[in-house]
Design an enzyme around this catalytic site. Structure first.
Site, PDB file in Angstrom:
ATOM      1  N   ASP A  23       0.858  -1.172   0.000  1.00 42.94           N
ATOM      2  CA  ASP A  23       0.000   0.000   0.000  1.00 42.94           C
ATOM      3  C   ASP A  23       0.899   1.228   0.000  1.00 42.94           C
ATOM      4  O   ASP A  23       2.106   1.127  -0.227  1.00 42.94           O
ATOM      5  CB  ASP A  23      -0.986  -0.021   1.182  1.00 42.94           C
ATOM      6  CG  ASP A  23      -0.279  -0.066   2.537  1.00 42.94           C
ATOM      7  OD1 ASP A  23       0.906   0.328   2.619  1.00 42.94           O
ATOM      8  OD2 ASP A  23      -0.913  -0.491   3.518  1.00 42.94           O
ATOM      9  N   ALA A  24       0.320   2.397   0.248  1.00 38.37           N
ATOM     10  CA  ALA A  24       1.094   3.632   0.124  1.00 38.37           C
ATOM     11  C   ALA A  24       2.233   3.713   1.135  1.00 38.37           C
ATOM     12  O   ALA A  24       3.254   4.357   0.874  1.00 38.37           O
ATOM     13  CB  ALA A  24       0.166   4.836   0.282  1.00 38.37           C
ATOM     14  N   LYS A  25       2.103   3.047   2.280  1.00 39.21           N
ATOM     15  CA  LYS A  25       3.174   3.092   3.282  1.00 39.21           C
ATOM     16  C   LYS A  25       4.453   2.456   2.763  1.00 39.21           C
ATOM     17  O   LYS A  25       5.543   2.782   3.214  1.00 39.21           O
ATOM     18  CB  LYS A  25       2.701   2.390   4.564  1.00 39.21           C
ATOM     19  CG  LYS A  25       1.506   3.067   5.244  1.00 39.21           C
ATOM     20  CD  LYS A  25       1.179   2.461   6.590  1.00 39.21           C
ATOM     21  CE  LYS A  25       0.745   1.011   6.518  1.00 39.21           C
ATOM     22  NZ  LYS A  25      -0.558   0.825   5.843  1.00 39.21           N
ATOM     23  N   LYS A  77       0.082  -7.420  11.453  1.00 37.86           N
ATOM     24  CA  LYS A  77       0.719  -7.346  10.147  1.00 37.86           C
ATOM     25  C   LYS A  77       2.074  -6.669  10.309  1.00 37.86           C
ATOM     26  O   LYS A  77       2.154  -5.584  10.870  1.00 37.86           O
ATOM     27  CB  LYS A  77      -0.155  -6.558   9.165  1.00 37.86           C
ATOM     28  CG  LYS A  77      -1.514  -7.208   8.898  1.00 37.86           C
ATOM     29  CD  LYS A  77      -2.370  -6.328   8.004  1.00 37.86           C
ATOM     30  CE  LYS A  77      -3.721  -6.977   7.728  1.00 37.86           C
ATOM     31  NZ  LYS A  77      -4.586  -6.103   6.897  1.00 37.86           N
ATOM     32  N   ARG A  78       3.102  -7.328   9.824  1.00 34.83           N
ATOM     33  CA  ARG A  78       4.491  -6.849   9.809  1.00 34.83           C
ATOM     34  C   ARG A  78       5.180  -6.946  11.174  1.00 34.83           C
ATOM     35  O   ARG A  78       6.361  -7.212  11.237  1.00 34.83           O
ATOM     36  CB  ARG A  78       4.594  -5.426   9.263  1.00 34.83           C
ATOM     37  CG  ARG A  78       4.177  -5.310   7.792  1.00 34.83           C
ATOM     38  CD  ARG A  78       4.404  -3.894   7.273  1.00 34.83           C
ATOM     39  NE  ARG A  78       4.077  -3.788   5.860  1.00 34.83           N
ATOM     40  CZ  ARG A  78       2.867  -3.497   5.399  1.00 34.83           C
ATOM     41  NH1 ARG A  78       1.860  -3.304   6.246  1.00 34.83           N
ATOM     42  NH2 ARG A  78       2.647  -3.410   4.095  1.00 34.83           N
ATOM     43  N   LYS A 112     -12.615  -1.417  -3.544  1.00 31.71           N
ATOM     44  CA  LYS A 112     -11.742  -0.390  -2.968  1.00 31.71           C
ATOM     45  C   LYS A 112     -10.342  -0.538  -3.532  1.00 31.71           C
ATOM     46  O   LYS A 112      -9.840  -1.658  -3.664  1.00 31.71           O
ATOM     47  CB  LYS A 112     -11.700  -0.503  -1.444  1.00 31.71           C
ATOM     48  CG  LYS A 112     -10.937   0.653  -0.772  1.00 31.71           C
ATOM     49  CD  LYS A 112     -11.082   0.604   0.735  1.00 31.71           C
ATOM     50  CE  LYS A 112     -10.117  -0.345   1.383  1.00 31.71           C
ATOM     51  NZ  LYS A 112     -10.239  -0.369   2.854  1.00 31.71           N
ATOM     52  N   LYS A 150      -6.192   1.209  -3.488  1.00 28.15           N
ATOM     53  CA  LYS A 150      -5.245   1.975  -2.693  1.00 28.15           C
ATOM     54  C   LYS A 150      -4.745   3.192  -3.466  1.00 28.15           C
ATOM     55  O   LYS A 150      -4.508   3.126  -4.678  1.00 28.15           O
ATOM     56  CB  LYS A 150      -4.057   1.094  -2.313  1.00 28.15           C
ATOM     57  CG  LYS A 150      -4.431  -0.131  -1.491  1.00 28.15           C
ATOM     58  CD  LYS A 150      -4.911   0.234  -0.110  1.00 28.15           C
ATOM     59  CE  LYS A 150      -5.087  -1.008   0.753  1.00 28.15           C
ATOM     60  NZ  LYS A 150      -5.427  -0.669   2.158  1.00 28.15           N
ATOM     61  N   ASP A 200      -8.372   4.314  -0.525  1.00 29.35           N
ATOM     62  CA  ASP A 200      -7.729   4.252   0.785  1.00 29.35           C
ATOM     63  C   ASP A 200      -6.303   4.777   0.654  1.00 29.35           C
ATOM     64  O   ASP A 200      -5.479   4.185  -0.042  1.00 29.35           O
ATOM     65  CB  ASP A 200      -7.730   2.797   1.265  1.00 29.35           C
ATOM     66  CG  ASP A 200      -7.110   2.624   2.641  1.00 29.35           C
ATOM     67  OD1 ASP A 200      -6.659   3.617   3.233  1.00 29.35           O
ATOM     68  OD2 ASP A 200      -7.089   1.471   3.132  1.00 29.35           O
ATOM     69  N   ASN A 239      -4.201   5.166   3.269  1.00 30.72           N
ATOM     70  CA  ASN A 239      -3.343   4.581   4.305  1.00 30.72           C
ATOM     71  C   ASN A 239      -2.461   5.614   5.006  1.00 30.72           C
ATOM     72  O   ASN A 239      -1.253   5.423   5.171  1.00 30.72           O
ATOM     73  CB  ASN A 239      -2.499   3.450   3.738  1.00 30.72           C
ATOM     74  CG  ASN A 239      -3.310   2.194   3.463  1.00 30.72           C
ATOM     75  OD1 ASN A 239      -3.536   1.846   2.293  1.00 30.72           O
ATOM     76  ND2 ASN A 239      -3.777   1.535   4.499  1.00 30.72           N
ATOM     77  N   GLU A 291     -10.635   6.888   2.483  1.00 32.05           N
ATOM     78  CA  GLU A 291     -10.212   6.275   3.746  1.00 32.05           C
ATOM     79  C   GLU A 291      -8.827   6.727   4.173  1.00 32.05           C
ATOM     80  O   GLU A 291      -7.909   6.816   3.354  1.00 32.05           O
ATOM     81  CB  GLU A 291     -10.246   4.754   3.576  1.00 32.05           C
ATOM     82  CG  GLU A 291      -9.938   3.969   4.844  1.00 32.05           C
ATOM     83  CD  GLU A 291     -10.222   2.486   4.649  1.00 32.05           C
ATOM     84  OE1 GLU A 291      -9.590   1.684   5.351  1.00 32.05           O
ATOM     85  OE2 GLU A 291     -11.070   2.131   3.800  1.00 32.05           O
ATOM     86  N   GLU A 301      -9.389   2.180  11.623  1.00 32.19           N
ATOM     87  CA  GLU A 301      -8.896   0.803  11.666  1.00 32.19           C
ATOM     88  C   GLU A 301      -7.653   0.621  12.520  1.00 32.19           C
ATOM     89  O   GLU A 301      -7.426  -0.457  13.082  1.00 32.19           O
ATOM     90  CB  GLU A 301      -8.609   0.298  10.255  1.00 32.19           C
ATOM     91  CG  GLU A 301      -7.425   0.974   9.585  1.00 32.19           C
ATOM     92  CD  GLU A 301      -7.127   0.392   8.211  1.00 32.19           C
ATOM     93  OE1 GLU A 301      -6.056  -0.220   8.064  1.00 32.19           O
ATOM     94  OE2 GLU A 301      -7.949   0.558   7.313  1.00 32.19           O
ATOM     95  N   ASP A 310     -11.930  -2.088  14.388  1.00 27.89           N
ATOM     96  CA  ASP A 310     -11.479  -3.443  14.106  1.00 27.89           C
ATOM     97  C   ASP A 310     -11.490  -4.182  15.440  1.00 27.89           C
ATOM     98  O   ASP A 310     -10.712  -3.857  16.335  1.00 27.89           O
ATOM     99  CB  ASP A 310     -10.070  -3.359  13.513  1.00 27.89           C
ATOM    100  CG  ASP A 310      -9.464  -4.702  13.168  1.00 27.89           C
ATOM    101  OD1 ASP A 310      -9.641  -5.657  13.950  1.00 27.89           O
ATOM    102  OD2 ASP A 310      -8.783  -4.801  12.126  1.00 27.89           O
ATOM    103  N   HIS A 315     -13.114  -2.911   9.817  1.00 32.42           N
ATOM    104  CA  HIS A 315     -11.904  -3.216   9.049  1.00 32.42           C
ATOM    105  C   HIS A 315     -11.522  -4.690   9.142  1.00 32.42           C
ATOM    106  O   HIS A 315     -11.436  -5.250  10.230  1.00 32.42           O
ATOM    107  CB  HIS A 315     -10.744  -2.367   9.587  1.00 32.42           C
ATOM    108  CG  HIS A 315      -9.400  -2.761   9.066  1.00 32.42           C
ATOM    109  ND1 HIS A 315      -8.472  -3.427   9.843  1.00 32.42           N
ATOM    110  CD2 HIS A 315      -8.834  -2.604   7.849  1.00 32.42           C
ATOM    111  CE1 HIS A 315      -7.380  -3.645   9.124  1.00 32.42           C
ATOM    112  NE2 HIS A 315      -7.566  -3.155   7.914  1.00 32.42           N
ATOM    113  N   GLU A 347     -15.852  -5.511   4.921  1.00 32.63           N
ATOM    114  CA  GLU A 347     -14.702  -5.622   4.025  1.00 32.63           C
ATOM    115  C   GLU A 347     -14.397  -7.088   3.718  1.00 32.63           C
ATOM    116  O   GLU A 347     -14.249  -7.905   4.632  1.00 32.63           O
ATOM    117  CB  GLU A 347     -13.479  -4.950   4.670  1.00 32.63           C
ATOM    118  CG  GLU A 347     -12.275  -4.880   3.774  1.00 32.63           C
ATOM    119  CD  GLU A 347     -11.166  -4.021   4.354  1.00 32.63           C
ATOM    120  OE1 GLU A 347     -10.386  -3.454   3.562  1.00 32.63           O
ATOM    121  OE2 GLU A 347     -11.081  -3.902   5.596  1.00 32.63           O
TER     122      GLU A 347
END
Length: 371
Positions: free
Chosen positions: A23-25, A59-60, A172, A174, A202, A204, A228, A254, A277, A304, A324
């Protein structure tokens, strides 16, 4: 006599993704591509032989920390009445009070909290949504997993078509790349592909306030269901300001890991869509607490991820929500959710309606039984 909790089985599970996603991150250099989801499962058994299952995820980073934290504090639940879910929740939070009441602490406790709600509904012979008190038997559903930024526009179009053909209602994608013009090109192309069908974007958290205002203004023309996380997740004032300025609804929440963090949005005058979430906010108990306050404030809901949990919670929200769709967790369960006509249908099975698969057992890296 009332029943009591006899044992808890905690499982640390690592689920690899078929294809790493970005995603954008990732494109802004803040994170690496996502290659796996790490889950904390809890299986609870009572003296009378009733069982429940719940999970949290990360996540991560954070998965081992969740497992370790719950292993430390879970002992206080042994011997308690499994029906006293809020009492158990508070005892778990006090047992781990030195690390606070958000973040890893709440996410670890969430897995046990979800398991207790699953147990309660199973014992009643009801789907969880019916136990809580459902407003509907199905919810609008949109897909996110096909819209990540490592995919080309043509790939996103193909995946969107496949999602719509399987009965999903909205798509949706990103945004939030360093080149905002490329964001707009992708949105325009996917909007053209979808026609007037429901579409969300989204970012992010990758825009500052000035860029977010400019992008929201540019995106108004595309008749989006929502925009989002245009800002940092903890910028409650910024999100509230955007939600009052633009016709396109703003969505966020989220990443927040407690009820007070969510209430900061309400207190700032937020008028958008909230996206709590359950595994992050601390479980179903705090989720329902915030949902009541959000409904009182007139806010729309779109929980989320974790559709296996959130379908039930969305079905119990007063106004029409969105759920989602991510197929990522499918390998962990024997059952599948019914999706058709743009909606996701609440299972008729008791509890959450899921049993753990052999593949989940095979992906388990560590377990501990308490009690």
């Amino acid at each position: 006599m009332s029943d009591t909790i006899r044992s808890l089985k905690l499982s640390h599970v690592v689920l690899p993704l078929e294809t790493p996603v970005s995603d954008a991150k990732v494109l802004t250099g803040r994170q690496k591509p996502l290659t796996e989801t790490v889950l904390l499962f809890v299986e609870v058994t009572t003296e009378d032989g009733f069982e429940g299952m719940g999970f949290s995820y990360s996540k991560r980073a954070g998965g081992p920390a969740q497992f370790t934290h719950l292993r430390e504090v879970a002992e206080v639940a042994i011997g308690q009445d499994p029906s006293d879910i809020d009492r158990i929740y508070q005892s778990l939070m006090w047992a781990g009070a030195s690390v606070g009441r958000s973040g890893v602490a709440t996410q670890a406790v969430a897995a046990l909290d979800v398991a207790l709600w699953d147990l309660k509904a199973r014992r009643a012979g009801l789907p969880l949504a019916k136990l809580i008190g459902a407003y509907r038997d199905s919810c609008q559903v949109y897909n996110t997993s096909g819209g990540f930024l490592q995919a080309s526009v043509e790939e996103i179009k193909e995946k969107a078509t496949a999602s719509l053909e399987m009965g999903i209602g909205g798509i949706k994608i990103k945004v939030g790349q360093p080149d905002w013009r490329e964001d707009l090109r992708r949105v325009e192309a996917v909007r053209e592909h979808l026609g007037d069908g429901p579409m969300m974007v989204d970012a992010n958290q990758q825009w500052d306030r000035a860029r977010a205002r400019r992008m929201c203004r540019e995106l108004e023309q595309h008749d989006l269901v929502w925009i989002e996380e245009p800002l940092d997740a903890w910028d409650a004032v910024g999100h509230a300001d955007l939600s009052r300025v633009f016709d396109t609804p703003i969505a966020t929440g989220e990443m927040l890991t407690s009820v007070p963090e969510h209430m900061a949005l309400v207190d700032a005058g937020y008028r958008g869509i909230v996206q709590p979430d359950a595994p992050r906010i601390g479980g179903i108990t705090p989720f329902l607490r915030f949902a009541t306050l959000a409904a009182h404030a007139g806010l729309a809901l779109a929980p989320h991820y974790a559709m296996e949990i959130h379908l039930h919670l969305a079905a119990a929200y007063p106004t029409e929500p969105w759920v989602e769709h991510f197929e990522w967790l499918n390998p962990l369960f024997d059952e599948r959710i019914d999706i058709h006509d743009g909606r996701m249908w609440v299972p008729e099975r008791a509890g959450l309606g899921f049993t753990l698969s052999d593949q989940m057992r095979a992906l388990t890296k560590d377990t501990v039984t308490i009690g």
